[in-house]
Design a protein around this motif. Structure first.
Motif, mmCIF file in Angstrom:
data_model
loop_
_atom_site.group_PDB
_atom_site.id
_atom_site.type_symbol
_atom_site.label_atom_id
_atom_site.label_comp_id
_atom_site.label_asym_id
_atom_site.label_seq_id
_atom_site.Cartn_x
_atom_site.Cartn_y
_atom_site.Cartn_z
ATOM 1 N N SER A 186 -36.870 -15.664 -4.038
ATOM 2 C CA SER A 186 -37.333 -14.445 -4.903
ATOM 3 C C SER A 186 -38.288 -14.237 -5.128
ATOM 4 O O SER A 186 -38.991 -14.572 -6.434
ATOM 5 N N VAL A 237 -32.058 -19.659 -7.272
ATOM 6 C CA VAL A 237 -32.418 -18.244 -6.798
ATOM 7 C C VAL A 237 -34.159 -19.245 -7.111
ATOM 8 O O VAL A 237 -34.554 -19.464 -9.064
ATOM 9 N N TRP A 297 -30.315 -10.253 -10.130
ATOM 10 C CA TRP A 297 -29.325 -11.948 -8.732
ATOM 11 C C TRP A 297 -27.974 -12.543 -9.755
ATOM 12 O O TRP A 297 -27.418 -11.959 -8.883
#
Length: 372
Positions: free
Chosen positions: A55, A139, A94
């Motif tokens: 991300s 992530v 997230w």
């Protein structure tokens, strides 16, 4: 499993999904509703597939919070400061979005060096494997708070491909702001979406633009094609689809809207790692005869060397350039830079006198080299 169509991504064992800044952040604020729909799609995919997210968004989020001009990209110092603040915000986003589906998010920040150095690459691979085994969803983002211009990936498209290598993923899904690769600028009349690509050739590269339409990211279609090249060499499929819609994964995979890059079937783990590395320690230039030999699968020999740039050691990664400065590939050098300069252009029987020891079989052996 073999990936032959976009719909096959639903059934892969392990999938890396890359989310860009422009999709996640708008006018300095998170696109919370969009992220909620994406998180729901990820939760559904996760019933049968292990998911890793790469991300972007930390710099954009941090710049808004700090009130920095140009989205935090006015200077390296601004970008690093914005990333420091934004990484906290991004992790929270997230964690909340995935937590709504009882999924534990794990933040993992990496620099170029973590995936360039073989030992650290293997460490990153082990961390990703353990997180997935423990039921967490990694992530990943580049650690922009400490990375400098010289040691950055520079975009998360290529980072996603390298993470996929380290994680042993089957495929990468790049969420973009266009439907995929077009045969020309998609704003031009008659532009056609390229649905499937077998090999990122110079002709495919010529279709791309290096510009990022949003002004937030640092990639563009050229960066995505570079990511596809890294992935294909590793035997990993890569898809580019439009992420701007609500529930973008379902839209793309159900309707088959996007560009799928097929993997090379003969990719080896070592050559994939070599091909994906982004920071050569030096440059070896070779003559036309050496280029012709390389085209037939030969190694780089001292006799074909015409110039040496950089200060590298034995075993370091070097770029290979042709007579016109064209990039030929890269590989691990069997000599130091000083030794390469000493034997520049010499044949094997002449090298002993210069080196004081019997020369090695090659300057860059074909088994430790990948072509561009």
């Amino acid at each position: 499993m073999d990936v032959a169509a976009l719909s096959d991504l639903r059934n892969t064992r392990r999938l890396v999904i890359k989310v860009g800044s422009a999709l996640l952040v708008q006018d300095g604020a998170p696109r919370a509703e969009w992220l909620a729909t994406l998180a729901a799609e990820i939760a559904e995919l996760r019933r049968s597939t292990e998911i890793i997210v790469v991300s972007s968004g930390a710099i954009a989020l941090g710049a808004a919070k700090l009130g920095l001009a140009r989205g935090g990209r006015g200077s390296l110092a601004d970008a690093q400061a914005a990333a420091s603040v934004g990484q906290v915000e991004l992790a929270r986003l997230w964690a909340d979005a995935l937590g709504a589906h009882a999924i534990t998010a794990a933040q993992m920040l990496v620099t170029l060096g973590d995936l360039e150095d073989r030992r650290r690459y293997l460490n990153a691979s082990a961390t990703l494997a353990r997180l997935l085994e423990a039921g967490a969803l990694p992530v990943v983002n580049e650690n922009d708070s400490v990375a400098t211009e010289e040691i950055r990936f520079g975009d998360n498209d290529r980072l996603a491909a390298r993470v996929a290598q380290a994680a042993g993923a089957d495929a990468v899904l790049l969420l973009s702001d266009v439907d995929g690769l077009y045969d020309r600028d998609p704003r031009e009349a008659g532009a056609t979406l390229v649905e499937q690509v077998t090999g990122v050739t110079p002709e495919i590269i010529a279709m791309a633009s290096g510009e990022s339409a949003s002004g937030l990211g640092s990639g563009g279609m050229l960066a995505k094609l570079q990511a596809a090249r890294i992935a294909e060499r590793a035997g990993i499929a890569l898809a580019i689809v439009n992420g701007t819609h609500a529930a973008p994964i379902g839209r793309a995979l159900d309707a088959g809207i996007g560009t799928l890059f097929l993997p090379q079937s003969d990719a080896s783990a070592r050559k994939a790692w070599l091909g994906g590395r982004l920071a050569p320690a030096g440059v070896l230039s070779v003559d036309a005869g050496c280029v012709a030999a390389l085209d037939k699968g030969a190694s780089v020999l001292a006799a074909g060397l015409t110039a040496v740039e950089g200060d590298f050691g034995r075993g370091d990664l070097v770029a290979l350039h042709g007579p016109q400065g064209e990039r030929l590939g890269q590989g691990l050098c069997e000599y130091t830079a000083a030794e390469c300069r000493a034997i520049l252009g010499l044949r094997e029987e002449q090298q002993l006198a210069k080196l004081g020891y019997a020369p090695r079989a090659a300057v860059v052996h074909r088994d430790h080299m990948v072509r561009t």
